[in-house]
Write an enzyme that holds these catalytic residues in place. Structure first.
Site, PDB file in Angstrom:
ATOM      1  N   HIS A   7       0.826  -1.221   0.000  1.00 16.64           N
ATOM      2  CA  HIS A   7       0.000   0.000   0.000  1.00 16.64           C
ATOM      3  C   HIS A   7       0.852   1.259   0.000  1.00 16.64           C
ATOM      4  O   HIS A   7       1.594   1.528   0.946  1.00 16.64           O
ATOM      5  CB  HIS A   7      -0.934   0.045   1.209  1.00 16.64           C
ATOM      6  CG  HIS A   7      -1.693   1.337   1.299  1.00 16.64           C
ATOM      7  ND1 HIS A   7      -2.661   1.688   0.378  1.00 16.64           N
ATOM      8  CD2 HIS A   7      -1.621   2.381   2.149  1.00 16.64           C
ATOM      9  CE1 HIS A   7      -3.144   2.882   0.672  1.00 16.64           C
ATOM     10  NE2 HIS A   7      -2.526   3.331   1.751  1.00 16.64           N
ATOM     11  N   GLU A  42      -8.586   5.928  -7.110  1.00 11.85           N
ATOM     12  CA  GLU A  42      -9.304   6.396  -5.914  1.00 11.85           C
ATOM     13  C   GLU A  42     -10.634   7.042  -6.293  1.00 11.85           C
ATOM     14  O   GLU A  42     -10.722   7.763  -7.276  1.00 11.85           O
ATOM     15  CB  GLU A  42      -8.431   7.429  -5.179  1.00 11.85           C
ATOM     16  CG  GLU A  42      -9.001   7.840  -3.837  1.00 11.85           C
ATOM     17  CD  GLU A  42      -7.921   8.447  -2.945  1.00 11.85           C
ATOM     18  OE1 GLU A  42      -7.300   7.685  -2.186  1.00 11.85           O
ATOM     19  OE2 GLU A  42      -7.685   9.666  -3.031  1.00 11.85           O
ATOM     20  N   HIS A  69     -12.339   5.678  -1.285  1.00  6.81           N
ATOM     21  CA  HIS A  69     -11.315   6.206  -0.370  1.00  6.81           C
ATOM     22  C   HIS A  69     -11.423   5.657   1.052  1.00  6.81           C
ATOM     23  O   HIS A  69     -10.462   5.129   1.610  1.00  6.81           O
ATOM     24  CB  HIS A  69     -11.384   7.738  -0.353  1.00  6.81           C
ATOM     25  CG  HIS A  69     -10.450   8.379   0.621  1.00  6.81           C
ATOM     26  ND1 HIS A  69     -10.859   8.850   1.852  1.00  6.81           N
ATOM     27  CD2 HIS A  69      -9.122   8.594   0.566  1.00  6.81           C
ATOM     28  CE1 HIS A  69      -9.800   9.337   2.498  1.00  6.81           C
ATOM     29  NE2 HIS A  69      -8.744   9.199   1.744  1.00  6.81           N
ATOM     30  N   GLU A  74      -8.824   3.467  10.330  1.00  7.73           N
ATOM     31  CA  GLU A  74      -7.464   4.009  10.490  1.00  7.73           C
ATOM     32  C   GLU A  74      -7.356   4.860  11.762  1.00  7.73           C
ATOM     33  O   GLU A  74      -6.591   4.545  12.651  1.00  7.73           O
ATOM     34  CB  GLU A  74      -7.099   4.830   9.234  1.00  7.73           C
ATOM     35  CG  GLU A  74      -5.704   5.454   9.301  1.00  7.73           C
ATOM     36  CD  GLU A  74      -5.293   6.130   8.006  1.00  7.73           C
ATOM     37  OE1 GLU A  74      -6.121   6.199   7.064  1.00  7.73           O
ATOM     38  OE2 GLU A  74      -4.135   6.594   7.927  1.00  7.73           O
TER      39      GLU A  74
HETATM   40 ZN   LIG Z   1      -3.139   5.303   2.183  1.00  7.72          ZN
END
Ligand SMILES: [Zn+2]
Length: 369
Positions: free
Chosen positions: A66, A141, A178, A208
């Protein structure tokens, strides 16, 4: 080049399959591997061979599963996640094919065996499809929260991906909604449908930051302020669920999906990811830089979901070397798990065949860390 056998060893030796060896080695003659196995056995067979300790690990070429190569010229940022998003928005124009070319050059110099990249603009996908000498997946994206545009956006993206797929390239194209909060529920469902029907891989940032959970469950917090600041539409659709539970409810989880980060999760969510066959990529240094915490590796391993590793972009990571991600965790996570994460698991996430170190492998295909 000497034709005398040498025994190479390291703290962990991993030949690309099976269990990485803590007391393992490779016999090298004339630039090629001629034997692999437990160090004691190799010592017995080659009693005269000098033994060379190569460092922390000997592995097949690593994979950066990633990154965002188009952010390669954006300055490195450390600070709270919402401020990082502002930093990226303010460098929007820097996300060019030229920046991606610089990042790709860095990956080549590192000798990676493959990469997974999220590209913000179609011209960056186009450039990588045309020019990359490395295999991997480039995900376009997608950010769009207007449910009325879901059909239009989805069919435009399906057409773009189909065109790229016809090209003769080492790159496979995929798509990247996203985050669970930056695409409408309607669009997300359509994109997943297209991905499943057409076989396009999906990669998505999920769970995240703590701010993401607050936004998704309560519709409030520091991320809510960002659209207002830049004149984008405010977040309105609040699922009232944590990111992973929301994706489970929408039917989005599955083997075609790779989630990146997976830090803000409880055990039940890890179980949902594991049981659905969803793949996971960890970016520990970026998580640390942006105050997001660390992935609960013990929970993932308990449920037999072994993550791959990625650096994320140069705007939240000091380099694009996944070996440094593994070394960052070396004292916290079993190094045998980490060498597999940086190699085999990365190839699997990208749909590439993991290479093996066997008799005859050139040493150029062996990475020492
Ligand atoms: Zn990223």
């Amino acid at each position: 080049m000497t034709l005398e056998p040498e025994i190479w060893t390291a703290d962990v030796v991993y030949v690309g399959f099976g269990t990485p060896m803590l007391e393992g080695g490779l016999v090298v003659v004339g630039g090629h591997v001629t034997a692999v196995g437990p160090l004691a056995e190799l010592r017995q067979t080659y009693p005269q061979a000098p033994q060379i300790h190569k460092g922390k690990a000997l592995t097949p070429p690593t994979v950066n599963a990633h990154t965002h190569l188009d952010l390669s010229t954006v300055p490195y940022f450390r600070g709270p996640y919402p401020d990082f998003i502002r930093h990226v928005i303010e460098h929007d124009r820097w996300r060019t094919p030229q920046a991606a070319a610089q990042g790709l050059g860095e990956l080549q110099a590192l000798g990676v065996g493959g990469f997974g990249d999220i590209a913000y603009r179609p011209e960056v996908v186009e450039w990588l499809v045309e020019h990359s000498p490395l295999p991997g997946v480039v995900y376009l994206e997608v950010i769009n929260r207007n449910p009325d545009q879901a059909d239009l956006v989805a069919s435009k993206i399906a057409a773009q991906l189909s065109n790229w797929r016809k090209r003769n390239s080492l790159i496979r194209v995929g798509l990247s909604p996203h985050t669970p909060y930056n695409v409408s529920r309607e669009l997300l469902k359509k994109l997943v449908e297209i991905a499943r029907l057409e076989g396009f891989p999906l990669q998505m940032h999920v769970a995240e930051s703590p701010e993401e959970t607050v936004l998704m469950t309560q519709g409030s917090g520091a991320l809510q302020e960002i659209p207002l600041q830049y004149g984008f539409p405010a977040y309105q659709e609040v699922p009232g669920l944590t990111p992973v539970r929301y994706l489970a409810e929408l039917g989005v989880l599955g083997p075609h999906l790779t989630i990146v980060h997976g830090v803000q999760v409880d055990e039940e969510e890890v179980q949902m990811l594991a049981q659905s066959g969803t793949r996971v990529v960890a970016c520990p240094r970026s998580n640390e830089a942006l105050g997001c915490g660390q992935m609960p590796w013990e929970l993932y391993l308990k449920h037999r979901l072994e993550p791959a590793l990625g650096t994320d972009s140069r705007s939240s990571s000091p380099d694009l070397d996944v070996r440094n991600e593994a070394l960052f965790l070396w004292k916290r996570v079993d190094p045998r798990v980490l060498v597999r994460a940086a190699t085999r698991n990365g190839y699997r996430v990208l749909g590439l065949e993991p290479p093996r170190i066997t008799r005859g492998t050139p040493v150029s295909q062996v990475q020492s860390w």
